[in-house]
Motif scaffolding. Structure first.
Motif, PDB file in Angstrom:
ATOM      1  N   SER A  42       0.825  -1.209   0.000  1.00 55.03           N
ATOM      2  CA  SER A  42       0.000   0.000   0.000  1.00 55.03           C
ATOM      3  C   SER A  42       0.862   1.262   0.000  1.00 55.03           C
ATOM      4  CB  SER A  42      -0.921   0.009   1.213  1.00 55.03           C
ATOM      5  OG  SER A  42      -1.834  -1.063   1.135  1.00 55.03           O
ATOM      6  N   VAL A  43       1.997   1.224   0.673  1.00 56.68           N
ATOM      7  CA  VAL A  43       2.907   2.375   0.645  1.00 56.68           C
ATOM      8  C   VAL A  43       3.434   2.591  -0.767  1.00 56.68           C
ATOM      9  CG1 VAL A  43       5.181   3.177   1.422  1.00 56.68           C
ATOM     10  CG2 VAL A  43       3.527   2.334   3.077  1.00 56.68           C
ATOM     11  N   LEU A  44       3.774   1.512  -1.463  1.00 57.66           N
ATOM     12  CA  LEU A  44       4.214   1.642  -2.857  1.00 57.66           C
ATOM     13  C   LEU A  44       3.113   2.257  -3.721  1.00 57.66           C
ATOM     14  CD1 LEU A  44       6.099  -1.735  -3.389  1.00 57.66           C
ATOM     15  CD2 LEU A  44       7.098   0.560  -3.371  1.00 57.66           C
ATOM     16  N   ALA A  45       1.879   1.825  -3.512  1.00 55.44           N
ATOM     17  CA  ALA A  45       0.766   2.392  -4.277  1.00 55.44           C
ATOM     18  C   ALA A  45       0.549   3.858  -3.919  1.00 55.44           C
ATOM     19  CB  ALA A  45      -0.506   1.581  -4.033  1.00 55.44           C
ATOM     20  N   LEU A  46       0.756   4.224  -2.654  1.00 56.70           N
ATOM     21  CA  LEU A  46       0.637   5.625  -2.241  1.00 56.70           C
ATOM     22  C   LEU A  46       1.727   6.475  -2.893  1.00 56.70           C
ATOM     23  CD1 LEU A  46      -0.605   7.855  -0.491  1.00 56.70           C
ATOM     24  CD2 LEU A  46       0.944   7.138   1.338  1.00 56.70           C
ATOM     25  N   VAL A  47       2.942   5.968  -2.930  1.00 61.02           N
ATOM     26  CA  VAL A  47       4.026   6.690  -3.601  1.00 61.02           C
ATOM     27  C   VAL A  47       3.691   6.881  -5.073  1.00 61.02           C
ATOM     28  CG1 VAL A  47       6.454   6.530  -4.311  1.00 61.02           C
ATOM     29  CG2 VAL A  47       5.802   5.977  -1.964  1.00 61.02           C
ATOM     30  N   GLN A  48       3.148   5.850  -5.691  1.00 62.22           N
ATOM     31  CA  GLN A  48       2.766   5.966  -7.096  1.00 62.22           C
ATOM     32  C   GLN A  48       1.665   7.008  -7.283  1.00 62.22           C
ATOM     33  OE1 GLN A  48       0.783   2.623  -8.964  1.00 62.22           O
ATOM     34  NE2 GLN A  48       2.166   2.864 -10.712  1.00 62.22           N
ATOM     35  N   ILE A  68      -9.265   9.284 -16.553  1.00 59.83           N
ATOM     36  CA  ILE A  68      -9.142   7.825 -16.409  1.00 59.83           C
ATOM     37  C   ILE A  68      -7.852   7.463 -15.680  1.00 59.83           C
ATOM     38  CG2 ILE A  68      -8.064   7.370 -18.646  1.00 59.83           C
ATOM     39  CD1 ILE A  68     -10.409   4.976 -18.382  1.00 59.83           C
ATOM     40  N   PHE A  69      -6.817   8.263 -15.888  1.00 57.16           N
ATOM     41  CA  PHE A  69      -5.551   8.017 -15.201  1.00 57.16           C
ATOM     42  C   PHE A  69      -5.709   8.203 -13.695  1.00 57.16           C
ATOM     43  CE2 PHE A  69      -1.407   9.610 -13.645  1.00 57.16           C
ATOM     44  CZ  PHE A  69      -0.655   8.476 -13.874  1.00 57.16           C
ATOM     45  N   VAL A  70      -6.342   9.285 -13.287  1.00 59.54           N
ATOM     46  CA  VAL A  70      -6.549   9.546 -11.861  1.00 59.54           C
ATOM     47  C   VAL A  70      -7.461   8.474 -11.255  1.00 59.54           C
ATOM     48  CG1 VAL A  70      -7.555  11.168 -10.197  1.00 59.54           C
ATOM     49  CG2 VAL A  70      -6.092  12.007 -12.042  1.00 59.54           C
ATOM     50  N   ALA A  71      -8.471   8.065 -11.990  1.00 56.18           N
ATOM     51  CA  ALA A  71      -9.364   7.016 -11.489  1.00 56.18           C
ATOM     52  C   ALA A  71      -8.605   5.711 -11.253  1.00 56.18           C
ATOM     53  CB  ALA A  71     -10.509   6.796 -12.468  1.00 56.18           C
ATOM     54  N   TYR A  72      -7.727   5.345 -12.173  1.00 61.09           N
ATOM     55  CA  TYR A  72      -6.935   4.134 -11.998  1.00 61.09           C
ATOM     56  C   TYR A  72      -5.934   4.281 -10.859  1.00 61.09           C
ATOM     57  CZ  TYR A  72      -8.554   1.173 -15.794  1.00 61.09           C
ATOM     58  OH  TYR A  72      -9.300   0.341 -16.589  1.00 61.09           O
ATOM     59  N   LEU A  73      -5.344   5.461 -10.700  1.00 64.30           N
ATOM     60  CA  LEU A  73      -4.431   5.692  -9.574  1.00 64.30           C
ATOM     61  C   LEU A  73      -5.144   5.506  -8.239  1.00 64.30           C
ATOM     62  CD1 LEU A  73      -2.282   8.825 -10.503  1.00 64.30           C
ATOM     63  CD2 LEU A  73      -1.463   6.511 -10.083  1.00 64.30           C
ATOM     64  N   LEU A  74      -6.332   6.079  -8.131  1.00 60.22           N
ATOM     65  CA  LEU A  74      -7.103   5.945  -6.885  1.00 60.22           C
ATOM     66  C   LEU A  74      -7.530   4.495  -6.651  1.00 60.22           C
ATOM     67  CD1 LEU A  74      -9.272   9.181  -7.077  1.00 60.22           C
ATOM     68  CD2 LEU A  74      -7.343   8.723  -5.541  1.00 60.22           C
ATOM     69  N   GLY A  75      -7.937   3.820  -7.712  1.00 54.28           N
ATOM     70  CA  GLY A  75      -8.312   2.415  -7.583  1.00 54.28           C
ATOM     71  C   GLY A  75      -7.144   1.538  -7.171  1.00 54.28           C
ATOM     72  N   ALA A  76      -5.968   1.815  -7.743  1.00 55.17           N
ATOM     73  CA  ALA A  76      -4.776   1.049  -7.381  1.00 55.17           C
ATOM     74  C   ALA A  76      -4.397   1.284  -5.928  1.00 55.17           C
ATOM     75  CB  ALA A  76      -3.619   1.425  -8.305  1.00 55.17           C
ATOM     76  N   PHE A  77      -4.550   2.526  -5.480  1.00 54.07           N
ATOM     77  CA  PHE A  77      -4.230   2.833  -4.086  1.00 54.07           C
ATOM     78  C   PHE A  77      -5.196   2.144  -3.128  1.00 54.07           C
ATOM     79  CE2 PHE A  77      -5.035   5.670  -0.411  1.00 54.07           C
ATOM     80  CZ  PHE A  77      -3.853   5.414   0.264  1.00 54.07           C
ATOM     81  N   ALA A  78      -6.457   2.055  -3.478  1.00 50.92           N
ATOM     82  CA  ALA A  78      -7.480   1.513  -2.572  1.00 50.92           C
ATOM     83  C   ALA A  78      -7.611  -0.004  -2.635  1.00 50.92           C
ATOM     84  CB  ALA A  78      -8.833   2.151  -2.884  1.00 50.92           C
ATOM     85  N   CYS A  79      -7.040  -0.627  -3.631  1.00 46.26           N
ATOM     86  CA  CYS A  79      -7.263  -2.048  -3.892  1.00 46.26           C
ATOM     87  C   CYS A  79      -6.833  -2.951  -2.725  1.00 46.26           C
ATOM     88  CB  CYS A  79      -6.516  -2.410  -5.169  1.00 46.26           C
ATOM     89  SG  CYS A  79      -6.696  -4.104  -5.656  1.00 46.26           S
ATOM     90  N   VAL A  80      -5.587  -2.866  -2.321  1.00 44.98           N
ATOM     91  CA  VAL A  80      -5.079  -3.764  -1.279  1.00 44.98           C
ATOM     92  C   VAL A  80      -5.662  -3.440   0.103  1.00 44.98           C
ATOM     93  CG1 VAL A  80      -2.985  -4.511  -0.080  1.00 44.98           C
ATOM     94  CG2 VAL A  80      -3.022  -4.415  -2.566  1.00 44.98           C
ATOM     95  N   PRO A  81      -5.764  -2.165   0.496  1.00 43.38           N
ATOM     96  CA  PRO A  81      -6.414  -1.914   1.795  1.00 43.38           C
ATOM     97  C   PRO A  81      -7.858  -2.421   1.851  1.00 43.38           C
ATOM     98  CG  PRO A  81      -5.194   0.024   1.114  1.00 43.38           C
ATOM     99  CD  PRO A  81      -5.172  -0.939  -0.044  1.00 43.38           C
ATOM    100  N   VAL A 105      -5.267  -8.111  -8.696  1.00 43.41           N
ATOM    101  CA  VAL A 105      -5.954  -6.954  -9.280  1.00 43.41           C
ATOM    102  C   VAL A 105      -5.015  -5.749  -9.312  1.00 43.41           C
ATOM    103  CG1 VAL A 105      -7.808  -5.279  -8.878  1.00 43.41           C
ATOM    104  CG2 VAL A 105      -8.282  -7.720  -8.725  1.00 43.41           C
ATOM    105  N   LEU A 106      -4.250  -5.534  -8.254  1.00 49.47           N
ATOM    106  CA  LEU A 106      -3.310  -4.417  -8.236  1.00 49.47           C
ATOM    107  C   LEU A 106      -2.247  -4.582  -9.318  1.00 49.47           C
ATOM    108  CD1 LEU A 106      -2.249  -1.794  -7.073  1.00 49.47           C
ATOM    109  CD2 LEU A 106      -1.018  -3.136  -5.360  1.00 49.47           C
ATOM    110  N   ALA A 107      -1.756  -5.783  -9.527  1.00 47.39           N
ATOM    111  CA  ALA A 107      -0.765  -6.012 -10.584  1.00 47.39           C
ATOM    112  C   ALA A 107      -1.351  -5.699 -11.960  1.00 47.39           C
ATOM    113  CB  ALA A 107      -0.258  -7.451 -10.524  1.00 47.39           C
TER     114      ALA A 107
END
Length: 119
Positions: A42-48, A68-81, A105-107
């Motif tokens: 999750s820290v890696l996703a937050l850095v991204q 769409i880029f911001v939506a995917y960034l937010l989804g990637a950040f929220a996925c594992v938590p 899913v995060l990958a």
């Protein structure tokens, strides 16, 4: 986007998925060590997320659109938590399977973010 960060995040997510998949295979729920792994991913996703927002603020544009880029960034950040919280509700092997699925899913989201940015 930083290609190395995307690659490291995707590999870490797959390692988390394999680790939790192994726990599910052994009929174990998620344990404290799994949550430490989820925190690291999750820290890696937050850095991204931060790097992506900074690049957008500097005027760089993704090839397939900012929204769409911001939506995917937010989804990637929220996925594992989100998968981690769901695994707390299901304290059986299915909780481990949920986290393993979240890692996969995060990958996949990492590959998609790379494509959206123009890779």
């Amino acid at each position: 986007m930083l290609d190395v960060l995307t690659l490291v995040t995707g590999v870490a997510a797959l390692l988390l998925a394999a680790w939790c998949g192994w726990a599910a295979y052994r009929d174990q729920p998620t344990k404290d060590w799994h949550f430490i792994g989820m925190a690291a991913v999750s820290v890696l996703a937050l850095v991204q997320l931060v790097v992506g927002v900074v690049q957008l603020a500097r005027g760089e544009e993704p090839a397939q659109g900012t929204a769409i880029f911001v939506a995917y960034l937010l989804g990637a950040f929220a996925c594992v938590p989100a998968a981690g919280f769901m695994s707390l509700a299901e304290r059986t092997r299915w909780g481990s399977i949920t986290v393993a699925a979240g890692g996969v899913v995060l990958a996949v989201l990492q590959v998609r973010l790379y494509d959206i940015w123009g890779g």
